[in-house]
Design a protein around this motif. Structure first.
Motif, PDB file in Angstrom:
ATOM      1  N   LYS A 204       5.815   3.443   0.912  1.00 47.63           N
ATOM      2  CA  LYS A 204       5.316   2.138   0.476  1.00 47.63           C
ATOM      3  C   LYS A 204       5.302   1.205   1.681  1.00 47.63           C
ATOM      4  O   LYS A 204       6.347   0.943   2.286  1.00 47.63           O
ATOM      5  CB  LYS A 204       6.212   1.583  -0.634  1.00 47.63           C
ATOM      6  N   TRP A 205       4.100   0.715   2.013  1.00 48.35           N
ATOM      7  CA  TRP A 205       3.927  -0.109   3.202  1.00 48.35           C
ATOM      8  C   TRP A 205       3.767  -1.586   2.829  1.00 48.35           C
ATOM      9  O   TRP A 205       3.045  -1.912   1.882  1.00 48.35           O
ATOM     10  CB  TRP A 205       2.677   0.313   3.968  1.00 48.35           C
ATOM     11  N   ASP A 206       4.415  -2.439   3.596  1.00 48.94           N
ATOM     12  CA  ASP A 206       4.094  -3.866   3.594  1.00 48.94           C
ATOM     13  C   ASP A 206       3.066  -4.052   4.707  1.00 48.94           C
ATOM     14  O   ASP A 206       3.414  -4.024   5.901  1.00 48.94           O
ATOM     15  CB  ASP A 206       5.351  -4.698   3.869  1.00 48.94           C
ATOM     16  N   THR A 207       1.812  -4.224   4.341  1.00 47.52           N
ATOM     17  CA  THR A 207       0.743  -4.214   5.344  1.00 47.52           C
ATOM     18  C   THR A 207       0.757  -5.472   6.208  1.00 47.52           C
ATOM     19  O   THR A 207       0.281  -5.442   7.348  1.00 47.52           O
ATOM     20  CB  THR A 207      -0.634  -4.059   4.676  1.00 47.52           C
ATOM     21  N   SER A 208       1.280  -6.572   5.687  1.00 48.92           N
ATOM     22  CA  SER A 208       1.330  -7.788   6.504  1.00 48.92           C
ATOM     23  C   SER A 208       2.362  -7.651   7.623  1.00 48.92           C
ATOM     24  O   SER A 208       2.154  -8.137   8.738  1.00 48.92           O
ATOM     25  CB  SER A 208       1.668  -9.002   5.633  1.00 48.92           C
ATOM     26  N   LEU A 209       3.480  -6.956   7.343  1.00 46.77           N
ATOM     27  CA  LEU A 209       4.508  -6.729   8.359  1.00 46.77           C
ATOM     28  C   LEU A 209       4.260  -5.454   9.161  1.00 46.77           C
ATOM     29  O   LEU A 209       4.827  -5.273  10.240  1.00 46.77           O
ATOM     30  CB  LEU A 209       5.891  -6.649   7.701  1.00 46.77           C
TER      31      LEU A 209
ATOM     32  N   LEU B 176       0.857  -1.184   0.000  1.00 45.77           N
ATOM     33  CA  LEU B 176       0.000   0.000   0.000  1.00 45.77           C
ATOM     34  C   LEU B 176       0.891   1.231   0.000  1.00 45.77           C
ATOM     35  O   LEU B 176       1.832   1.313   0.789  1.00 45.77           O
ATOM     36  CB  LEU B 176      -0.888  -0.001   1.250  1.00 45.77           C
ATOM     37  N   VAL B 177       0.633   2.177  -0.910  1.00 50.71           N
ATOM     38  CA  VAL B 177       1.409   3.420  -0.911  1.00 50.71           C
ATOM     39  C   VAL B 177       0.546   4.543  -0.340  1.00 50.71           C
ATOM     40  O   VAL B 177      -0.665   4.612  -0.590  1.00 50.71           O
ATOM     41  CB  VAL B 177       1.929   3.802  -2.314  1.00 50.71           C
TER      42      VAL B 177
END
Length: 424
Positions: free
Chosen positions: A199-204, A188-189
């Motif tokens: 820029k996000w790693d939503t799972s982490l 997700l940005v």
């Protein structure tokens, strides 16, 4: 036969600027367009090949301010919930027949799902972070992400006909103005009001890449008003300096910048293939950018621009069908417009009149009564009477007859809740 026309200049039509637009996903059999207006009302239109037809209107409440609309239509079943392929196929067939769901978000801090039959909120949730500036649906249509005033990003599950907060990403110092998912749904940005895109790693639950747009000596911060992810996982941003900036989605490298607007870019739209971008903003200009797919470097260029709206363009959305692709636009001039993109440079815009839908005017001809209705009030007037004239006298079209009796306001009704239907 002579017909009299009463010209009423005492009725306030109460038209409102457009704040958000959204179209249903391609899985929906009858495409719909949702149009939010300042004041919180939402108009629903049915989309056909060469026109849109007004369908219904959800009235707004006093003080409402809608910043984003999102349609969802989940068609994929979770493998965790269904053990066999037969069960999964049966569930996906059931999901495909369900109607789409409409969500709105705004600066009142409420995330609302709307009941399109009752024209009332079906369920709602607090954002738990103040006003909501942006909202996007996950590619699976099983969750929503919202960006809040407090700098937090919150994820809500909407699977199985629910609306539940499931995750809060770590807070930042600046409000989140824009969000966009990568097509695979893994990243997700987010753009904030201080020049930065993350820029996000939503799972982490962590940031994996940080990007910044250009800013000059007189610009300490630049708001990132909108984001889209296009072909090749390239990130496109529209900012407060009027720049469209492209970044490499993997490494965060700035690829190019287009100074294509004189002032803020407020909204972006892209096609499903990610080969076209449209931008609109405060200067009322709509730009089209195209990807040169024959180029080894995947170069983008500004193809053309149009000036259709008279003031700020607040929202853009593309609708793609088998027959054509249309760009819908709206903003401060209150006009809902569309243009066929295959001939974007020269095609004529189709524009819906700014007259409120449905009509707020109701008549009782036998009693010469006129009622005008608004979201929170209604007024009734007794119409005036014109001076009589001999039947033998020929009147030219447009002749004004002097009034013997002027109009008179008979009644004013104030309500604490929004009016849904009215008659006289």
């Amino acid at each position: 036969m002579v017909k009299a026309v009463h010209r009423c200049n005492f009725v306030d039509l109460d038209s409102q600027p457009i704040t958000a637009l959204a179209v249903t996903p391609e899985s929906v059999k009858q495409p719909l367009l949702a149009c939010a207006r300042q004041g919180g009302s939402i108009e629903i239109y049915s989309i056909f090949d060469d026109e849109i037809v007004f369908n219904r209107r959800i009235p707004g409440e006093k003080g409402d301010s809608i910043t984003k609309l999102v349609w969802t239509h989940q068609t994929k079943a979770s493998h965790e919930d269904f053990p066999s392929q037969a069960d999964i196929k049966a569930e996906e067939a059931r999901l495909a027949e369900l109607p789409p769901r409409l969500f709105s978000a705004g600066l009142t801090s409420l995330l609302i799902e709307w009941d399109l039959t009752a024209l009332r909120p079906k369920r709602y949730s607090e954002s738990y972070g103040g006003g909501i500036w942006c909202m996007v649906a996950h590619p699976s249509h099983a969750s929503l992400a919202i960006g809040c005033e407090d700098g937090g990003i919150r994820l809500f599950s909407i699977a199985k006909d629910t609306l539940e907060l499931t995750k809060v990403l770590p807070h930042k110092l600046h409000r989140i103005l824009s969000l966009a998912w990568f097509p695979d749904g893994n990243f997700l940005v987010a753009g904030n009001d201080a020049t930065t895109i993350e820029k996000w790693d939503t799972s982490l639950g962590k940031v994996v890449t940080t990007m910044k747009v250009e800013y000059g000596p007189n610009w300490k911060t630049t708001p990132i008003w909108d984001l889209v992810v296009v072909s090749g996982n390239t990130i496109a941003s529209g900012d407060g300096k009027g720049n469209l900036t492209l970044f490499d989605g993997e490494f965060g490298t700035m690829l190019s910048t287009f100074r294509s607007h004189e002032v803020d870019i407020l909204c972006l739209a892209t096609n499903k293939a990610g080969t076209e971008i449209y931008s609109g903003g405060v200067d009322s200009k709509i730009n089209r950018y195209i990807l040169n797919q024959l180029s080894a470097t995947s170069d983008w260029s500004v193809q053309s621009h149009r000036r259709h709206h008279k003031h700020d363009t607040k929202s853009l959305v593309l609708f793609e069908s088998a027959n054509s692709t249309r760009l819908f636009s709206g903003g401060m001039d209150m006009r809902l417009s569309s243009v066929v993109t295959s001939n974007f440079t020269f095609a004529k815009f189709q524009t819906q009149a700014a007259f409120p839908q449905p009509s707020p005017i109701h008549l009782a001809p036998s009693r010469k009564l006129l009622m005008a209705t608004y979201s929170d009030r209604a007024k009734i007037w007794k119409l005036g009477s014109a001076m009589s004239h001999p039947i033998s006298t020929k009147l030219k079209a447009g002749t004004n007859l002097p009034l013997v009796d002027d109009y008179k306001e008979q009644l004013a009704i104030l309500t604490e809740v929004s009016l849904i239907s009215q008659t006289i």
